[in-house]
Design an enzyme around this catalytic site. Structure first.
Site, PDB file in Angstrom:
ATOM      1  CG  HIS A 122      21.680  -3.644   9.476  1.00 21.19           C
ATOM      2  ND1 HIS A 122      22.673  -2.901  10.068  1.00 21.19           N
ATOM      3  CD2 HIS A 122      22.242  -4.195   8.367  1.00 21.19           C
ATOM      4  CE1 HIS A 122      23.782  -2.998   9.361  1.00 21.19           C
ATOM      5  NE2 HIS A 122      23.545  -3.774   8.328  1.00 21.19           N
ATOM      6  CG  HIS A 127      22.986  -0.936   4.505  1.00 19.45           C
ATOM      7  ND1 HIS A 127      24.280  -0.469   4.452  1.00 19.45           N
ATOM      8  CD2 HIS A 127      23.001  -1.985   5.370  1.00 19.45           C
ATOM      9  CE1 HIS A 127      25.052  -1.198   5.242  1.00 19.45           C
ATOM     10  NE2 HIS A 127      24.299  -2.114   5.821  1.00 19.45           N
ATOM     11  CD  GLU A 167      27.167  -3.356   7.293  1.00 23.99           C
ATOM     12  OE1 GLU A 167      26.594  -2.600   8.101  1.00 23.99           O
ATOM     13  OE2 GLU A 167      26.569  -4.242   6.652  1.00 23.99           O
ATOM     14  CB  SER A 186      20.839   0.325  11.610  1.00 26.92           C
ATOM     15  OG  SER A 186      22.028  -0.463  11.613  1.00 26.92           O
TER      16      SER A 186
END
Length: 269
Positions: A122, A127, A167, A186
């Protein structure tokens, strides 16, 4: 941000490297290859360019020092290993120092489809590519600085902005609506859902609206906020946000668009 988890980060050696098992590397390979296919035509160009630039390993978990060799000279950011979930104070401080917190564990194969805790897939795949973009990278540092030393109520609502942007943010582009949020990019399920599904609401980004919108971490998001550019996002993240937070606290939350949950949600960092 800090909550209980069954996962434990692996301790890096003196040079910052972690020894992963073959099974853990195989899990990364499965996640990487299937998600790489899913994000095509759905991720924004800034993310895709960043992913190409970082040139992450496809068949084994990337080592943080190797990622930093690419990332830090470009925007001054580096990935910083942490012990699974961390609290607000450390989270904001690290971001203000251009250090992106990253737990050094990867999910088990039993939880390939969904994991509440942010694992290394993730964090690195979701990111880090966006941190190669200068405007976005500056936004992230400025966001972190706002939370350093702030009251817990302020930090909690700043975390809500993080949720709806970093996010689960969407962006309008010349090629249509695209994803830039790491939680989306993700996730094998949320990537197509966020763009194609008729179920969720999609709203033009407004910080006060986002601050008043509740969320849950364990469901497909019922609301997404859409920005027009990363400059808009950067320009919105100044000291006036604190005034908006106070206003949001006075006005209260909107009714949630999801069933209630026993425990209060916080961004898992």
């Amino acid at each position: 941000m800090a909550k209980s988890t069954k996962y434990v980060s692996k301790k890096p050696d003196i040079n910052g490297f972690v020894e992963y098992t073959q099974e853990e590397n195989n899990t990364w390979e499965i996640l990487y290859k299937r998600q790489f296919e899913v994000i095509q035509n759905k991720a924004c160009n800034e993310y895709l360019q960043g992913l190409e630039y970082l040139n992450l390993s496809q068949d084994k978990i990337p080592q943080i020092p190797d990622v930093n060799k690419k990332l830090k000279p470009l925007t001054g950011w580096e990935v910083f290993p942490v012990t699974a979930l961390i609290g607000f104070d450390k989270f904001f401080r690290l971001l203000s120092e251009r250090k992106f917190p990253c737990a050094t564990f990867i999910r088990t194969k039993e939880e390939l489809e969904y994991l509440q805790e942010p694992d290394i897939f993730h964090e690195i795949f979701g990111h880090c590519p966006m941190l190669t973009n200068k405007v976005y990278a500056d936004f992230m540092q400025q966001y972190g600085a706002l939370g350093v030393g702030a009251d817990k109520k302020i930090q909690k609502l700043l975390a809500r902005l993080y949720w709806f942007t970093v996010e689960f943010g969407l962006i309008n582009t010349e090629k249509g609506l695209k994803c830039y949020g790491g939680g989306i990019l993700s996730s094998i399920g949320e990537t197509p859902y966020s763009i194609k599904s008729n179920t969720p609401k999609r709203i033009k980004y407004n910080a006060l609206e986002a601050l008043r919108t509740p969320y849950r971490i364990d469901i497909m998001q019922p609301v997404y906020f859409i920005i027009d550019s990363f400059d808009d996002l950067y320009n919105s993240m100044d000291s006036k946000v604190i005034n908006l937070i106070h206003k949001a606290l006075e006005l209260g939350e909107y009714p949630p668009l999801f069933p209630p949950q026993n425990s209060e949600n916080e961004v898992p960092c």
